[in-house]
Write a protein that holds these residues in place. Structure first.
Motif, PDB file in Angstrom:
ATOM      1  N   SER A 164       3.262  -1.327   0.975  1.00  0.00           N
ATOM      2  CA  SER A 164       1.882  -1.760   1.240  1.00  0.00           C
ATOM      3  C   SER A 164       1.512  -3.048   0.518  1.00  0.00           C
ATOM      4  N   GLU A 165       2.298  -3.437  -0.489  1.00  0.00           N
ATOM      5  CA  GLU A 165       2.025  -4.683  -1.217  1.00  0.00           C
ATOM      6  C   GLU A 165       2.843  -5.854  -0.687  1.00  0.00           C
ATOM      7  N   ALA A 166       3.567  -5.646   0.411  1.00  0.00           N
ATOM      8  CA  ALA A 166       4.364  -6.731   0.992  1.00  0.00           C
ATOM      9  C   ALA A 166       3.464  -7.876   1.436  1.00  0.00           C
ATOM     10  N   ARG A 167       3.957  -9.101   1.320  1.00  0.00           N
ATOM     11  CA  ARG A 167       3.136 -10.260   1.698  1.00  0.00           C
ATOM     12  C   ARG A 167       4.008 -11.449   2.080  1.00  0.00           C
ATOM     13  N   GLU A 168       3.336 -12.504   2.510  1.00  0.00           N
ATOM     14  CA  GLU A 168       3.949 -13.767   2.939  1.00  0.00           C
ATOM     15  C   GLU A 168       4.988 -13.569   4.043  1.00  0.00           C
TER      16      GLU A 168
END
Length: 342
Positions: free
Chosen positions: A21-25
């Motif tokens: 859930s903290e995945a980004r970019e």
């Protein structure tokens, strides 16, 4: 200037499971078979998710590798290409200051150990870079480099899908000592293999976008030319490097920010106002950007549509034939919308 929000609905697909859930970019690559690959980062991990059905569903994420203090945020993060069955992902480390490439020769099933792109240890520590694939599979990677005083733009070429990289080549050095210190560059090949690089310069207090090109895989570059006719006098880095692509006629279409406005321009001539916002991204005839936390987009058949009321890091990509367009952004993990399906 675009101002009308069209009521249009695009289905949103959650790419990442709750454990990420903290995945980004996110960054997107679409191959000739319309397989969609999305690279992203979480913590120190570099991940990829694949969709075999034009972006509708995604397989379990694969952790490609881990870097010490992975560079993430403000367009820092992995970059990905998918060409001729080879998937390549680049990512930078704030820990050792190096930029590396991960290569999968079998469409993402297995991954080789990373190879370093920058040939001076620690010189890619800013973490901002871009990568592109030529029609023949040649890769080019460019990054903000700190091997000497001042930020410069460097480049390396790979002829084997990221397994090895050429000696680094200087793309551009500002006569004032440094280009803009933390705006990501953009890079792309045209259909004939000519290489183009866009970056934000820093000249006499102006932070404007510039474009340069090479017909010999980065051995030499044309004089960098300013995009648009206006200028942005700014004693700081806006951390917004824009994006460019090629339209159906093979002409460059660039989107970039000046103050609080997104502009669109060709390689020469006057710019035109697109919308209020930041972090513009373009692919073919599709655009996306952020207005506050809203992720907005345009398609050839609409003016402005809202993809999310609370997203960030929005990007967009099209397939080589231009028939499939997919947008991705960060919102409790990685989400996508299919804007066109061929």
């Amino acid at each position: 200037m675009l101002a009308v929000l069209v009521a249009a609905t695009f289905a949103t697909v959650q790419v990442t499971p709750s454990s990420l859930s903290e995945a980004r970019e996110p960054q997107i690559a679409i191959d000739r078979d319309h397989h969609v690959y999305i690279a992203y980062g979480m913590g120190n991990g570099v991940y990829v998710s694949e969709s075999p059905d034009e972006g509708r569903t995604y397989a379990r994420p694969i952790k490609v590798g881990e870097l010490d203090n992975l560079a993430l945020g403000m367009r820092r993060g992995p970059r990905i290409t998918a060409c001729k069955g080879t998937i390549t992902i680049t990512a930078a480390s704030h820990g050792d200051g190096n930029l590396v490439a991960f290569k999968s020769p079998d469409g993402g099933k297995s991954w080789q150990a990373p190879t370093r792109v920058n040939d001076i240890d620690g010189s890619a520590r800013e973490g901002l870079h871009a990568m592109a694939a030529a029609p023949d599979g040649t890769l080019a990677c460019t990054w903000l480099d700190l091997r000497t005083k001042g930020t410069k733009l460097y480049l390396s070429i790979s002829k084997d899908g990221g397994g090895s990289w050429s000696a680094n080549r200087l793309v551009y050095q500002s006569p004032n000592g440094s280009i803009c210190e933390c705006c990501h560059p953009s890079i792309a090949f045209d259909a004939k293999g000519k290489l183009f690089v866009m970056f934000r310069n820093s000249l006499s207090g102006a932070r404007d976008m510039y474009l340069t090109s090479s017909t010999d895989l980065g051995r030499t570059f044309s004089p960098a030319a300013k995009l648009g006719q206006g200028t942005w006098m700014l004693d700081a880095c806006p951390m917004d490097g824009g994006s460019f692509a090629f339209n159906g006629a093979g002409e460059i279409e660039a989107v970039w920010r000046r103050e609080g406005t997104i502009y669109r321009s060709k390689s020469t001539g006057a710019e035109r106002m697109l919308a209020e916002g930041k972090q513009g991204w373009i692919a073919g005839d599709y655009l996306t950007w952020n207005e506050g936390r809203r992720v907005l987009a345009t398609t050839p058949s609409t003016r402005v549509v809202e993809l999310s009321p609370n997203g960030n890091d929005a990007v967009i990509a099209t397939s080589p034939d231009g028939k499939l367009a997919v947008a991705a952004w960060t919102e409790g993990g990685i989400r996508v919308s299919i804007l066109s399906s061929g």
